[in-house]
Design an enzyme around this catalytic site. Structure first.
Site, PDB file in Angstrom:
ATOM      1  CE  LYS A  95      -4.444  -1.646   1.138  1.00  0.00           C
ATOM      2  NZ  LYS A  95      -4.304  -3.035   1.634  1.00  0.00           N
ATOM      3  CD  GLU A 117     -10.443   4.288   0.385  1.00  0.00           C
ATOM      4  OE1 GLU A 117     -10.250   5.494   0.170  1.00  0.00           O
ATOM      5  OE2 GLU A 117      -9.759   3.384  -0.138  1.00  0.00           O
ATOM      6  CB  SER A 376      -0.215  -8.389  -1.095  1.00  0.00           C
ATOM      7  OG  SER A 376      -0.972  -9.244  -0.258  1.00  0.00           O
TER       8      SER A 376
HETATM    9  C1  LIG Z   1      -5.211  -4.080   1.237  1.00  0.00           C
HETATM   10  C2  LIG Z   1      -4.527  -5.357   1.034  1.00  0.00           C
HETATM   11  C3  LIG Z   1      -4.873  -6.244  -0.015  1.00  0.00           C
HETATM   12  C4  LIG Z   1      -6.039  -6.006  -0.934  1.00  0.00           C
HETATM   13  O1  LIG Z   1      -5.962  -4.857  -1.717  1.00  0.00           O
HETATM   14  P1  LIG Z   1      -5.641  -4.907  -3.272  1.00  0.00           P
HETATM   15  O2  LIG Z   1      -5.960  -3.529  -3.729  1.00  0.00           O
HETATM   16  O3  LIG Z   1      -6.507  -5.938  -3.904  1.00  0.00           O
HETATM   17  O4  LIG Z   1      -4.204  -5.235  -3.412  1.00  0.00           O
HETATM   18  C5  LIG Z   1      -4.130  -7.399  -0.175  1.00  0.00           C
HETATM   19  N1  LIG Z   1      -3.116  -7.710   0.653  1.00  0.00           N
HETATM   20  C6  LIG Z   1      -2.755  -6.898   1.665  1.00  0.00           C
HETATM   21  C7  LIG Z   1      -1.628  -7.296   2.546  1.00  0.00           C
HETATM   22  C8  LIG Z   1      -3.438  -5.696   1.898  1.00  0.00           C
HETATM   23  O5  LIG Z   1      -3.081  -4.901   2.918  1.00  0.00           O
END
Ligand SMILES: *Cc1c(COP(=O)(O)O)cnc(C)c1O
Length: 393
Positions: A95, A117, A376
């Protein structure tokens, strides 16, 4: 490279990716979206801005993130798996890439405040972090239900100097926080930028957020070449709104790699949704026969969104990317699998991608296939929830 049009290209002048996207906002927000679109277009073509973006990500954001060959897991599953380590980025997920880009753009537009948000709080914390670094004031809208479920993240944002507004409309969750942030934005566009957290919303957000997140895929493509692996057979990522997936797909869209997005079964907009309009975009949404948005349900708050970014709807429609769903019951096992085999505790969102790879090893994933998975985020934020689920009292 050949001369064929790029797969993940700039959307058309109406902000559409094929049949999806666009800008479905109240008239009062059109000027703000147009201002943002031209500011982003100029900034992204300006080498100095791009250099500043990359330099903040290097000096503050923890980039470049490494690629880790997952040797023990690969052996166990009969695959050749590599992980792009967004879990090692500052604040623990991908993020930060997007919020660094948008906060730098906020300053460039001469604005002094950002609003955002947040659902579980990850995007709110990342925005508050980047705002603190750049000296912007920050207000985060969060559904009341989520402020209770994620009180530690509320405190984190406050520690970082942000104000958290509890949203009490509708279901008091993420969908309502987005509505409230858009409502607020209308009243203060002259000094405030709305820092949206995924590849969703009205044009130019889905495109802009994908461009900021493409740093993941571009870096990964280079690193895979340096590792002498080259183009993987599969690129796999979990999908909530779709920003980490879009970011890594962007580096491989024009290659032979198969692109796989993994949704939570309770929020599977591609598998179970239908076309509609929500939050300023036309996309695939979970809705009833009257177009009322249905609640998404997942053990991972980050995948708990009843829609998907419009570019993913397009990639699914034209067959460039494939989307599959993983149920809650398979997620904890996958989290334990990666933790025990590789020493990496993934976020519950990320564990969906791991669960899909484990499920499809020897199935959709042929023996010895090369797989690049986008890790992620890290799982520290989820350990209390996982413990409660593993040992219910
Ligand atoms: C917010 C988040 C997601 C989902 O958001 P995307 O916009 O689909 O990437 C996935 N993994 C983690 C660790 C997150 O914090």
């Amino acid at each position: 490279m050949n001369n064929a049009a790029r797969v993940m290209d700039t959307p058309d002048e109406r902000g559409r990716f094929g049949n999806f996207g666009g800008r479905f906002v109240p008239e009062a927000l059109v000027p703000a979206c147009l201002e943002l679109e031209s500011a982003f277009r100029e900034a992204w073509a300006d080498e100095e801005f791009v250099e500043e973006f990359q330099s903040v990500l290097r000096q503050f954001g923890g980039r470049p993130t490494p690629i880790t060959p997952l040797r023990r897991l690969s052996k166990q599953l009969g695959l050749n798996i590599f992980a792009k380590r967004e879990d090692l980025a500052h604040t623990g997920s991908h993020k930060i890439n997007n919020v660094v880009g948008q906060t730098l753009l906020t300053k460039r537009m001469g604005k002094t405040r950002v609003i955002a948000e947040t659902g579980a709080g990850q995007h709110g914390v990342a925005t508050a972090t980047a705002a603190a670094r750049l000296g912007l004031s920050c207000t985060v809208f969060m559904g009341e239900v989520d402020t209770v479920r994620q009180e530690l993240n509320v405190f984190r944002m406050e520690l970082l100097g942000a104000r958290v507004v509890s949203v009490t409309s509708g279901s008091k969750t993420l969908k309502d926080a987005v509505n409230e942030a858009m409502r607020e934005w209308v009243t203060c566009v002259s000094d405030t930028h709305y820092c949206l957290g995924s590849v969703m919303g009205p044009h130019p957000f889905p495109w802009m957020v994908r461009e900021f997140q493409s740093v993941i895929g571009n870096e990964a493509a280079r690193q895979m070449r340096e590792l002498a692996v080259g183009v993987p057979d599969f690129v796999v990522a979990c999908v909530g709104g779709g920003s980490n997936a879009a970011g890594i797909f962007a580096g491989f869209a024009d290659s032979s790699a198969r692109l796989v997005g993994v949704e939570a079964a309770g929020g599977a907009a591609v598998r179970s949704g239908s076309p509609g309009v929500l939050h300023g975009m036309r996309s695939l949404l979970l809705q009833d026969e009257f177009g009322q948005i249905e609640e998404a349900h997942s053990i991972s708050a980050g995948l708990d969104y009843p829609g998907i970014g419009p570019e993913h709807a397009h990639l699914a429609e034209v067959g460039r990317a494939e989307y599959y769903a993983i149920g809650d019951e398979d997620v904890i096992g996958a989290l334990k699998l990666l933790s025990e085999s590789e020493g990496i505790i993934p976020a519950l969102e990320t564990a969906h991608a791991i669960a899909w790879i484990a499920r499809e090893a020897g199935g959709l994933l042929p023996k010895d296939a090369t797989v690049l998975v986008n890790l992620s985020g890290r799982g520290d934020k989820d350990v209390a929830q996982v413990r409660a689920m593993l040992s219910p009292s």
